[in-house]
Design a protein around this motif. Sequence first.
Motif, PDB file in Angstrom:
ATOM      1  N   UNK A 131     -14.185  13.753  36.812  1.00  0.00           N
ATOM      2  CA  UNK A 131     -13.428  14.917  37.291  1.00  0.00           C
ATOM      3  C   UNK A 131     -12.279  14.407  38.157  1.00  0.00           C
ATOM      4  N   UNK A 132     -11.112  15.041  38.021  1.00  0.00           N
ATOM      5  CA  UNK A 132      -9.933  14.497  38.700  1.00  0.00           C
ATOM      6  C   UNK A 132      -9.102  15.562  39.419  1.00  0.00           C
ATOM      7  N   UNK A 133      -9.457  16.849  39.241  1.00  0.00           N
ATOM      8  CA  UNK A 133      -8.634  17.893  39.869  1.00  0.00           C
ATOM      9  C   UNK A 133      -9.521  19.064  40.262  1.00  0.00           C
ATOM     10  N   UNK A 134      -9.067  19.816  41.253  1.00  0.00           N
ATOM     11  CA  UNK A 134      -9.782  21.021  41.678  1.00  0.00           C
ATOM     12  C   UNK A 134      -9.297  22.182  40.811  1.00  0.00           C
ATOM     13  N   UNK A 135     -10.173  22.696  39.952  1.00  0.00           N
ATOM     14  CA  UNK A 135      -9.762  23.766  39.037  1.00  0.00           C
ATOM     15  C   UNK A 135      -9.911  25.142  39.685  1.00  0.00           C
ATOM     16  N   UNK A 136     -10.748  25.240  40.742  1.00  0.00           N
ATOM     17  CA  UNK A 136     -10.924  26.538  41.414  1.00  0.00           C
ATOM     18  C   UNK A 136     -11.414  26.314  42.833  1.00  0.00           C
ATOM     19  N   UNK A 137     -10.857  27.071  43.741  1.00  0.00           N
ATOM     20  CA  UNK A 137     -11.344  27.094  45.118  1.00  0.00           C
ATOM     21  C   UNK A 137     -11.707  28.550  45.409  1.00  0.00           C
ATOM     22  N   UNK A 138     -13.007  28.831  45.490  1.00  0.00           N
ATOM     23  CA  UNK A 138     -13.468  30.221  45.490  1.00  0.00           C
ATOM     24  C   UNK A 138     -13.965  30.620  46.874  1.00  0.00           C
ATOM     25  N   UNK A 157     -22.198  28.867  35.180  1.00  0.00           N
ATOM     26  CA  UNK A 157     -22.796  29.625  36.278  1.00  0.00           C
ATOM     27  C   UNK A 157     -23.249  28.670  37.385  1.00  0.00           C
ATOM     28  N   UNK A 158     -22.997  29.083  38.614  1.00  0.00           N
ATOM     29  CA  UNK A 158     -23.321  28.258  39.782  1.00  0.00           C
ATOM     30  C   UNK A 158     -23.926  29.152  40.849  1.00  0.00           C
ATOM     31  N   UNK A 159     -25.003  28.706  41.496  1.00  0.00           N
ATOM     32  CA  UNK A 159     -25.554  29.462  42.625  1.00  0.00           C
ATOM     33  C   UNK A 159     -25.361  28.647  43.900  1.00  0.00           C
ATOM     34  N   UNK A 160     -25.014  29.331  44.994  1.00  0.00           N
ATOM     35  CA  UNK A 160     -24.808  28.655  46.277  1.00  0.00           C
ATOM     36  C   UNK A 160     -25.590  29.385  47.363  1.00  0.00           C
ATOM     37  N   UNK A 161     -26.059  28.620  48.352  1.00  0.00           N
ATOM     38  CA  UNK A 161     -26.727  29.193  49.517  1.00  0.00           C
ATOM     39  C   UNK A 161     -25.902  28.888  50.747  1.00  0.00           C
ATOM     40  N   UNK A 162     -25.859  29.842  51.687  1.00  0.00           N
ATOM     41  CA  UNK A 162     -24.934  29.698  52.805  1.00  0.00           C
ATOM     42  C   UNK A 162     -25.560  30.126  54.131  1.00  0.00           C
ATOM     43  N   UNK A 173     -16.069  29.419  35.087  1.00  0.00           N
ATOM     44  CA  UNK A 173     -15.030  29.415  34.044  1.00  0.00           C
ATOM     45  C   UNK A 173     -13.790  30.182  34.512  1.00  0.00           C
ATOM     46  N   UNK A 174     -14.031  31.304  35.198  1.00  0.00           N
ATOM     47  CA  UNK A 174     -12.901  32.117  35.672  1.00  0.00           C
ATOM     48  C   UNK A 174     -12.610  31.886  37.152  1.00  0.00           C
ATOM     49  N   UNK A 175     -13.521  31.179  37.847  1.00  0.00           N
ATOM     50  CA  UNK A 175     -13.312  30.927  39.276  1.00  0.00           C
ATOM     51  C   UNK A 175     -13.478  32.170  40.129  1.00  0.00           C
ATOM     52  N   UNK A 516     -14.589  23.895  42.550  1.00  0.00           N
ATOM     53  CA  UNK A 516     -15.022  23.437  41.226  1.00  0.00           C
ATOM     54  C   UNK A 516     -14.015  22.403  40.756  1.00  0.00           C
ATOM     55  N   UNK A 517     -14.528  21.245  40.338  1.00  0.00           N
ATOM     56  CA  UNK A 517     -13.673  20.123  39.934  1.00  0.00           C
ATOM     57  C   UNK A 517     -13.888  19.835  38.460  1.00  0.00           C
ATOM     58  N   UNK A 518     -12.779  19.611  37.750  1.00  0.00           N
ATOM     59  CA  UNK A 518     -12.858  19.289  36.322  1.00  0.00           C
ATOM     60  C   UNK A 518     -11.943  18.116  36.005  1.00  0.00           C
TER      61      UNK A 518
END
Length: 519
Positions: A131-138, A157-162, A173-175, A516-518
């Motif tokens: 991965x070389x670039x940030x495709x989304x900063x959500x 799909x990604x799950x995060x805890x905060x 995919x859509x950020x 998200x980095x791609x």
Amino acid sequence: MATVLPPPSKRQRTAIAEKAREQQDIDAIPSDLGSIRVHFYEQSTGQATGAPVAIPVADATVKNLELLLNTLQGNDASERVPYRFTFGADGQVVDIVNDIYRALLKPGLRTTEDTISLHYTPQAVFRVRAVSRCSASIPGHGEAILATSFTSCSSSRLVTGSGDNNARIFDTDTGTPFHTLKGHTSWVLVASWSPDDTTIATGSMDNTVRLWDPKTGQPLGQPLKGHTKWITSLAWEPYHLRQSSTTQRLASSSKDSTVRIWDSISKRIDLVLSGHKSSVSCVRWGGTGTIYTASHDKTIKLWDSTKGTLISTLTAHAHWVNHLALSTDFVLRTAYHDHTGTIPSTDAEKISKAKLRFETAATINNIVTERLVTASDDCTIYLWSPTSSPSTNATIKPLARLLGHQKQVNHVTFSPSGTLIASSSFDNHIKLWNATTGAFLYTLRGHVGAVYMSCFSPDSRLLVSGSKDTTLKVWDTATGKLKEDLPGHRDEVFAVDWSPDGRAVASGGKDKQVRVWRH
């Protein structure tokens, strides 16, 4: 304005070219060394492949050895498999990185008179690009992100805890945010997908575990109550060990020094594993039905997942055990999902495929062996093979003690191929180790702050690390060199995960944003 260096003069360019030419001459393999005899052995079974073959030393490169081995196995050009070669003798294991001359002949480990026995393990037939670039900063979370986890089959799909008491599901995919999982009353410390992706489990500082439907974002019943302190780790029962398609069990470890096994369908406690004298920092559910727990009481315990009885206690560490990992973690997480993307149609086929993938990953010398690695505040790492112990009553000794870190070791992980171990430490370094013998391979230097965790790509050729210095770094595991530097976060990076299909990396930390980095 930044100072710009002048271009090199003609004399400097000539000197650089001359030095490069000399270096090339030094690296060249001598052409007058004749031939060597090589005998190939399969690592998992120990069986020989064909008879010993004579190869010119100048041509004994990894690429040519791969070509020769595929020819001996009768593979067509379209079926060629990439291999990793190792040489083991006198208790040490040498990786053949470039060629046999530099690895064995030049250091004097073998001569051209010897027959060289090379053990081979197949590498992933697919290749993951760094991965070389940030495709989304959500944005979305109101506090630091403490956990990130992709689904077991894809990167969509990604799950995060905060720390804002919520877990969130993101569409990478859509950020965009997909669902907000509201219900916990304190920090969400851990989040985990079930192997078949039908359920998400979250553990919190409010002492409860909650189950969620990933499609609707709604809670599945009431919270699972029982622990008296916060949840430190979660582990799902491996897919191939399920009694039926309607049972789905989950293990949770807690600061209250117990591990509880829940039936996620009936929302009841099946078993309580009590025996540790202090906080249980990590739990793993092995593919042979053993549950492994690491604790701040300096011990690792092995439990029977059906009866809830203690099998054995591993004692070697001199301080808190922070983390543990299994050599089969990746195949247990992905169950029946593989790089081809084909999903079996029936439950029975899914279970048999998951079991086959597990047995293939865990077999060494025709024995199903799960290896275990543990990391501690005593700055050491231990490699264990508890399932290969001759007797349950015998004291299990570690296979190897991995020394080198100067500060506490926070995180350890096996590569999906089961051949490498990566350890992340507060001394700003990541170290790579051979997962069979525990031999040290490389120190990955580049971070200028504590490294909190690292994660291998699905093909085991790359490693991504997240650090207190706000950056992620991608490393080449074959050479130990930095592949990509990924700045972008505005504060410490606490959590990082590489999607099982290899297409994306997700990271989260103190700046409250998921990145998200791609490629």
